[in-house]
Scaffold this motif. Structure first.
Motif, PDB file in Angstrom:
ATOM      1  N   ALA A   1     -18.563  -6.562  -9.069  1.00 25.04           N
ATOM      2  CA  ALA A   1     -19.438  -5.318  -9.138  1.00 25.04           C
ATOM      3  C   ALA A   1     -18.504  -4.059  -8.744  1.00 25.04           C
ATOM      4  N   PRO A   2     -17.833  -3.549  -9.618  1.00 26.71           N
ATOM      5  CA  PRO A   2     -17.074  -2.472  -9.407  1.00 26.71           C
ATOM      6  C   PRO A   2     -17.767  -1.077  -8.944  1.00 26.71           C
ATOM      7  N   GLN A   3     -18.842  -0.927  -8.751  1.00 25.13           N
ATOM      8  CA  GLN A   3     -19.695   0.047  -8.416  1.00 25.13           C
ATOM      9  C   GLN A   3     -19.726   0.113  -6.859  1.00 25.13           C
ATOM     10  N   ILE A   4     -19.305  -0.952  -6.289  1.00 19.81           N
ATOM     11  CA  ILE A   4     -19.095  -1.037  -4.719  1.00 19.81           C
ATOM     12  C   ILE A   4     -18.534   0.500  -4.183  1.00 19.81           C
ATOM     13  N   SER A   5     -18.903   1.428  -3.387  1.00 15.25           N
ATOM     14  CA  SER A   5     -18.133   2.398  -2.809  1.00 15.25           C
ATOM     15  C   SER A   5     -16.792   1.881  -2.409  1.00 15.25           C
ATOM     16  N   SER A   6     -15.990   3.010  -2.250  1.00 12.40           N
ATOM     17  CA  SER A   6     -14.572   2.756  -1.773  1.00 12.40           C
ATOM     18  C   SER A   6     -14.484   2.516  -0.466  1.00 12.40           C
ATOM     19  N   TRP A   7     -15.494   3.118   0.251  1.00 12.24           N
ATOM     20  CA  TRP A   7     -15.515   3.082   1.845  1.00 12.24           C
ATOM     21  C   TRP A   7     -16.056   1.555   2.154  1.00 12.24           C
ATOM     22  N   ALA A   8     -17.020   1.012   1.681  1.00  9.41           N
ATOM     23  CA  ALA A   8     -17.669  -0.384   1.789  1.00  9.41           C
ATOM     24  C   ALA A   8     -16.606  -1.280   1.397  1.00  9.41           C
ATOM     25  N   PHE A   9     -15.774  -1.168   0.335  1.00  6.80           N
ATOM     26  CA  PHE A   9     -14.562  -1.945   0.073  1.00  6.80           C
ATOM     27  C   PHE A   9     -13.539  -2.137   1.012  1.00  6.80           C
ATOM     28  N   ALA A  10     -13.025  -0.796   1.265  1.00 10.18           N
ATOM     29  CA  ALA A  10     -11.971  -0.687   2.195  1.00 10.18           C
ATOM     30  C   ALA A  10     -12.287  -1.384   3.703  1.00 10.18           C
TER      31      ALA A  10
ATOM     32  N   THR B   1     -13.176 -12.916  -0.346  1.00 11.69           N
ATOM     33  CA  THR B   1     -14.625 -12.497  -1.047  1.00 11.69           C
ATOM     34  C   THR B   1     -14.896 -11.132  -1.174  1.00 11.69           C
ATOM     35  N   VAL B   2     -14.658 -10.140  -0.257  1.00 10.82           N
ATOM     36  CA  VAL B   2     -14.763  -8.921  -0.607  1.00 10.82           C
ATOM     37  C   VAL B   2     -13.947  -8.457  -1.948  1.00 10.82           C
ATOM     38  N   HIS B   3     -12.628  -8.891  -1.814  1.00 11.42           N
ATOM     39  CA  HIS B   3     -11.977  -8.382  -3.035  1.00 11.42           C
ATOM     40  C   HIS B   3     -12.658  -9.122  -4.237  1.00 11.42           C
ATOM     41  N   THR B   4     -13.126 -10.133  -4.435  1.00  9.48           N
ATOM     42  CA  THR B   4     -13.885 -10.816  -5.343  1.00  9.48           C
ATOM     43  C   THR B   4     -14.946 -10.049  -5.735  1.00  9.48           C
ATOM     44  N   ALA B   5     -15.623  -9.662  -4.749  1.00  7.79           N
ATOM     45  CA  ALA B   5     -17.116  -8.821  -4.958  1.00  7.79           C
ATOM     46  C   ALA B   5     -16.845  -7.412  -5.736  1.00  7.79           C
ATOM     47  N   MET B   6     -15.648  -7.080  -5.300  1.00  4.18           N
ATOM     48  CA  MET B   6     -15.420  -5.603  -6.100  1.00  4.18           C
ATOM     49  C   MET B   6     -14.875  -5.866  -7.462  1.00  4.18           C
TER      50      MET B   6
ATOM     51  N   SER C   1       0.725  -1.242   0.050  1.00  4.01           N
ATOM     52  CA  SER C   1       0.032  -0.052  -0.086  1.00  4.01           C
ATOM     53  C   SER C   1       0.927   1.329   0.017  1.00  4.01           C
ATOM     54  N   ARG C   2       2.128   1.236   0.579  1.00  2.31           N
ATOM     55  CA  ARG C   2       2.983   2.380   0.520  1.00  2.31           C
ATOM     56  C   ARG C   2       3.582   2.612  -0.841  1.00  2.31           C
ATOM     57  N   LEU C   3       3.928   1.569  -1.503  1.00  3.13           N
ATOM     58  CA  LEU C   3       4.547   1.499  -2.573  1.00  3.13           C
ATOM     59  C   LEU C   3       3.592   1.966  -3.876  1.00  3.13           C
ATOM     60  N   PHE C   4       2.666   1.346  -3.780  1.00  5.07           N
ATOM     61  CA  PHE C   4       1.606   1.573  -5.009  1.00  5.07           C
ATOM     62  C   PHE C   4       0.382   2.456  -4.511  1.00  5.07           C
ATOM     63  N   GLY C   5       0.335   2.746  -3.409  1.00  2.00           N
ATOM     64  CA  GLY C   5      -0.900   3.431  -2.874  1.00  2.00           C
ATOM     65  C   GLY C   5      -2.086   2.593  -3.091  1.00  2.00           C
ATOM     66  N   THR C   6      -3.255   3.312  -2.316  1.00  2.00           N
ATOM     67  CA  THR C   6      -4.477   2.371  -2.314  1.00  2.00           C
ATOM     68  C   THR C   6      -5.255   3.367  -2.282  1.00  2.00           C
ATOM     69  N   ALA C   7      -6.157   3.417  -3.273  1.00  2.00           N
ATOM     70  CA  ALA C   7      -7.358   4.228  -3.359  1.00  2.00           C
ATOM     71  C   ALA C   7      -8.775   3.586  -2.936  1.00  2.00           C
ATOM     72  N   TRP C   8      -8.661   2.252  -3.177  1.00  2.00           N
ATOM     73  CA  TRP C   8      -9.814   1.358  -2.805  1.00  2.00           C
ATOM     74  C   TRP C   8     -11.034   1.679  -3.928  1.00  2.00           C
ATOM     75  N   THR C   9     -10.639   2.106  -5.211  1.00  2.00           N
ATOM     76  CA  THR C   9     -11.634   2.532  -5.912  1.00  2.00           C
ATOM     77  C   THR C   9     -11.939   1.437  -6.830  1.00  2.00           C
TER      78      THR C   9
ATOM     79  N   VAL D   1     -10.037  -2.959  -7.738  1.00  2.00           N
ATOM     80  CA  VAL D   1      -9.535  -4.171  -6.628  1.00  2.00           C
ATOM     81  C   VAL D   1      -7.796  -3.720  -6.855  1.00  2.00           C
ATOM     82  N   GLU D   2      -7.593  -3.945  -5.677  1.00  2.00           N
ATOM     83  CA  GLU D   2      -6.026  -3.448  -5.225  1.00  2.00           C
ATOM     84  C   GLU D   2      -5.198  -5.202  -5.508  1.00  2.00           C
ATOM     85  N   ILE D   3      -4.658  -5.190  -6.610  1.00  2.00           N
ATOM     86  CA  ILE D   3      -4.246  -6.444  -7.200  1.00  2.00           C
ATOM     87  C   ILE D   3      -2.977  -7.100  -6.318  1.00  2.00           C
TER      88      ILE D   3
END
Length: 147
Positions: free
Chosen positions: A105-114, A97-102, A48-56, A58-60
């Motif tokens: 359904a990429p429209q999941i809010s970033s707050w809900a995903f994170a 499973t939360v990652h898989t849900a994202m 997360s520090r190297l690549f950043g995480t926007a949680w918008t 899937v964070e590969i």
């Protein structure tokens, strides 16, 4: 600065507390479980520090780290004679499973995903701590004289 919110401090204090307790009180299963959880948390922090995480989306990197940790926990659950690894694996499967849900359904809010991705670490650590507290140490030289 490594931690940018109070929640990060709370999580890492909880991580150190539960894993430290597991190392002090547990046996081989608890040692490996603590190592898996610490390694997963450290690698997630580094990624997360190297690549950043926007949680918008899937964070590969974090997803890959979680998959590796999931396989390690599955292996631990299969090899251990304890029950807590089964619970920890189930909780971590929910995080994956939360990652898989994202992905689905990429429209999941970033707050809900994170929140969904991070939340399941707490029950995993609790399973480790409870499993460690229920560990009964093997008595090597019993000092009770059988009269």
């Amino acid at each position: 600065m490594i931690f940018n919110t109070i929640w990060a401090y709370i999580y890492y204090i909880f991580l150190v507390g539960c894993c430290g307790y597991a190392v002090c009180r547990g046996s081989r299963s608890e040692y490996f479980g603590a190592a898996i959880m610490i390694a997963g948390s450290v690698f997630t922090l580094i990624i997360s520090r190297l690549f950043g995480t926007a949680w918008t989306s899937v964070e590969i990197g974090i997803f890959a780290t979680d998959i590796i940790a999931l396989f390690a926990l599955i292996y631990l659950a299969l090899k251990s004679d304890r029950f807590w690894p089964i619970w920890a694996t189930a909780f971590h499967l929910l995080a994956v499973t939360v990652h898989t849900a994202m992905m689905v359904a990429p429209q999941i809010s970033s707050w809900a995903f994170a929140t969904g991705a991070v939340f399941w670490a707490y029950p995993m650590l609790l399973a480790l701590a409870i499993g460690s507290s229920e560990n009964t140490p093997v008595l090597r030289d019993c000092e009770i004289d059988p009269v």
